[in-house]
Design a protein around this motif. Structure first.
Motif, PDB file in Angstrom:
ATOM      1  N   GLU A  39       0.847  -1.201   0.000  1.00 40.83           N
ATOM      2  CA  GLU A  39       0.000   0.000   0.000  1.00 40.83           C
ATOM      3  C   GLU A  39       0.884   1.254   0.000  1.00 40.83           C
ATOM      4  OE1 GLU A  39      -2.138   0.754   3.613  1.00 40.83           O
ATOM      5  OE2 GLU A  39      -3.637   2.020   2.617  1.00 40.83           O
TER       6      GLU A  39
ATOM      7  N   ARG B 117       2.462   1.722  -3.457  1.00 42.12           N
ATOM      8  CA  ARG B 117       1.502   2.257  -4.426  1.00 42.12           C
ATOM      9  C   ARG B 117       1.256   3.746  -4.208  1.00 42.12           C
ATOM     10  NH1 ARG B 117      -1.598  -1.185  -7.448  1.00 42.12           N
ATOM     11  NH2 ARG B 117      -0.906  -3.349  -7.320  1.00 42.12           N
ATOM     12  N   GLU B 118       1.081   4.141  -2.946  1.00 42.69           N
ATOM     13  CA  GLU B 118       0.858   5.563  -2.663  1.00 42.69           C
ATOM     14  C   GLU B 118       2.088   6.376  -3.064  1.00 42.69           C
ATOM     15  OE1 GLU B 118      -1.310   7.777  -1.848  1.00 42.69           O
ATOM     16  OE2 GLU B 118       0.084   9.390  -1.325  1.00 42.69           O
TER      17      GLU B 118
END
Lengths: 331, 197
Positions: free
Chosen positions: B164, B167-168
């Protein structure tokens, strides 16, 4: 892009002097918005004054316990500075939710406040736009206006201010420090950006003969709890449809102090004073939060595609405040 | 030029560059790219991206959207990742600029280049130089303890680079082939390799 001459300013007075001499000149900091606007010929300066060598990049503690954010400190460095991460989580979160890492590395704090709206018609030089060309009309009012404002609009302009950082600064009651040809002055964040009224071409109250030197954050009580809640079309690298910056301080279950500002809903960061006043001294309950949000949005006006923002703003206020209240009651 | 509402909603608005002025005023600009100085004669309006590609001939850095939205033009300035399309070359004199050509060569690949090959981190490859430059700087940011929008504890300085988080932190680099699974795998592999050292 129109050709321009490039001037590198070595100190503030040289920068101010250069801008005063040429009304068609523009300052450049990070350039992330200005270069794009120049490429689209929305901005057509014949001179660009590079102010990056000016000594306004520090982030430091002020004698009164507040924190000074240099005008030229980069958004990435500001968001990640320990003073900001520890004392002003609402600001760190707002800045980290904005743009992309590459853009945050270029973008300056002052430039963030001075960025222009992302209204499509402002960018489209073939469309009428009172902000770009005063008196030409507004294509958004009867056009595609899903991203546009619901509060404080005028018949001239329904654009929103795109900054996340500025919304957090409004809730924190930051002060913009400005240097002009005749000395310095301080502008409260709430007075810095304008509502469109009859002059949507003016985004701010900053004079042509003025430079931002820093943004000062007042000290917050150590018990203050803050957050930034941003709702957007995708979870990263997108502007807010609606955002809420909230600061909450409880005494038992009573609200001792609350500050709320909304993003994505107006021509400026919208300080929600009506909601704040409705909440002071009341118990921190979902029902009270909802009533305060209703009161704040009472003057909202919907256009063809953005009516959803009114309910979304209410729910986002409630969600932000509930999160803060639960966090504090659990602590 | 006018656009239909459909075009606007799709974001499919053609962006037109006006031809340059007839009498360009050239100024000397010295850029240090991948450790080498380049003395150029440029108009001030030349972007760092165009200076690299059109004037120095380093075409590894790509022009995608030319408006800061896609990340294909990502290069490192003083080790930090930036969109080279949104900044003027003349503003970067005296700074160390690193492009994909400065990270590795076909004979001596950068670990991220090798990982992108091993983990299928691309299809057409157009976004790859930007992805790799971005990832190089991103891993340094993580090492430095920088937070992201998805970091739950802003007080923590020890970042756990979950998928996560990857991806951010890579959201400034778009891949139209949709090779994101391979891109995340490539970056995670290099992160774990560096952490193990």
């Amino acid at each position: 892009m129109r050709a321009f001459t490039y001037t590198q300013a070595t100190d503030a007075s040289a920068a101010l002097h250069a801008a005063l001499q040429n009304p068609e000149a523009k300052y450049i900091g990070g350039g992330t918005n200005l270069v794009d606007l120049m490429r689209e010929e929305v901005e057509r300066p014949n001179e660009v004054i590079d102010i990056n060598a000016l000594p306004f990049s520090q982030i430091e503690v002020l004698p009164d316990g507040g924190v000074r954010l240099g005008a030229l400190a980069r958004n990435s460095h500001t968001a990640n500075h320990p003073l900001v991460r520890q004392r002003y989580p609402v600001l760190a979160q707002a800045m980290l939710s904005a743009a992309s890492p590459q853009l945050r590395n270029l973008a300056t704090n002052a430039g963030n406040l001075l960025q222009r709206t992302r209204c499509y018609y402002f960018y489209d030089t073939t469309a009428p736009c009172n902000k770009r060309q005063p008196g030409s009309g507004c294509a958004a009012i009867h056009g595609v206006n899903r991203i546009h404002a619901i509060l404080g609009t005028s018949e001239q302009c329904i654009a929103t201010h795109p900054s996340d950082m500025a919304v957090a600064l409004a809730a924190l009651e930051a002060v913009v420090q400005v240097q002009g040809a005749n000395g310095t002055r301080r502008i409260a964040m709430e007075e810095f950006h304008r509502l469109p009224g009859d002059h949507p071409e003016q985004d701010t109250t900053l004079g042509r003969d003025e430079l931002i030197t820093s943004i000062d954050l007042p000290a917050l009580p150590s018990t203050a709890n803050s957050l930034y809640f941003k709702v957007r079309e995708r979870p990263s690298f997108a502007f807010a449809l609606v955002s809420v910056a909230a600061v909450l301080e409880l005494e038992g279950e009573q609200i001792k102090n609350v500050r709320l500002a909304l993003g994505g809903v107006a021509h400026k960061p919208w300080r929600a004073r009506t909601a704040e006043e409705a909440l002071l001294g009341k118990p921190a309950t979902a029902e009270n939060f909802r009533q305060a949000a209703e009161a704040e949005l009472q003057t909202a006006i919907a256009y063809e595609h953005n009516a959803f923002k009114i309910e979304l703003a209410k729910r986002t206020i409630v969600r932000a405040l509930l999160t803060l209240a639960e966090r504090q009651l659990l602590a | 030029m006018s656009f239909s509402i459909d075009q606007i909603l799709r974001g499919d608005i053609p962006r037109v560059e006006r031809p340059p002025a007839a009498d360009p005023s050239l100024v000397p600009v010295r850029l240090r790219v991948n450790g080498q100085d380049h003395d150029l004669q440029l108009e001030p309006r030349v972007s760092l991206l165009d200076a690299l590609r059109e004037f120095i001939g380093l075409t590894g850095t790509k022009k995608g959207c030319n408006q800061g939205a896609c990340g294909a033009c990502t290069v490192l300035v003083e080790g930090e990742r930036v969109n080279s399309c949104l900044t003027f070359a003349i503003m970067h004199q005296g700074k160390d600029i690193t492009t994909i050509e400065g990270l590795g060569t076909p004979d001596a690949l950068h670990p991220l280049q090798a990982a992108f090959i091993e983990h299928d981190g691309y299809q057409c490859g157009y976004c790859t130089p930007g992805q790799i430059c971005s990832a190089v700087a991103m891993l340094k940011e993580v090492e430095h303890g920088d937070a992201s929008h998805v970091t739950s504890d802003l007080m923590a300085t020890d970042v756990q680079l979950t998928d996560e988080e990857i991806r951010e932190r890579m959201s400034g680099n778009v891949c139209r082939c949709g090779a994101y699974l391979g891109i995340v795998d490539s970056i995670r592999a290099v992160y774990e390799q560096q952490k193990g050292q």
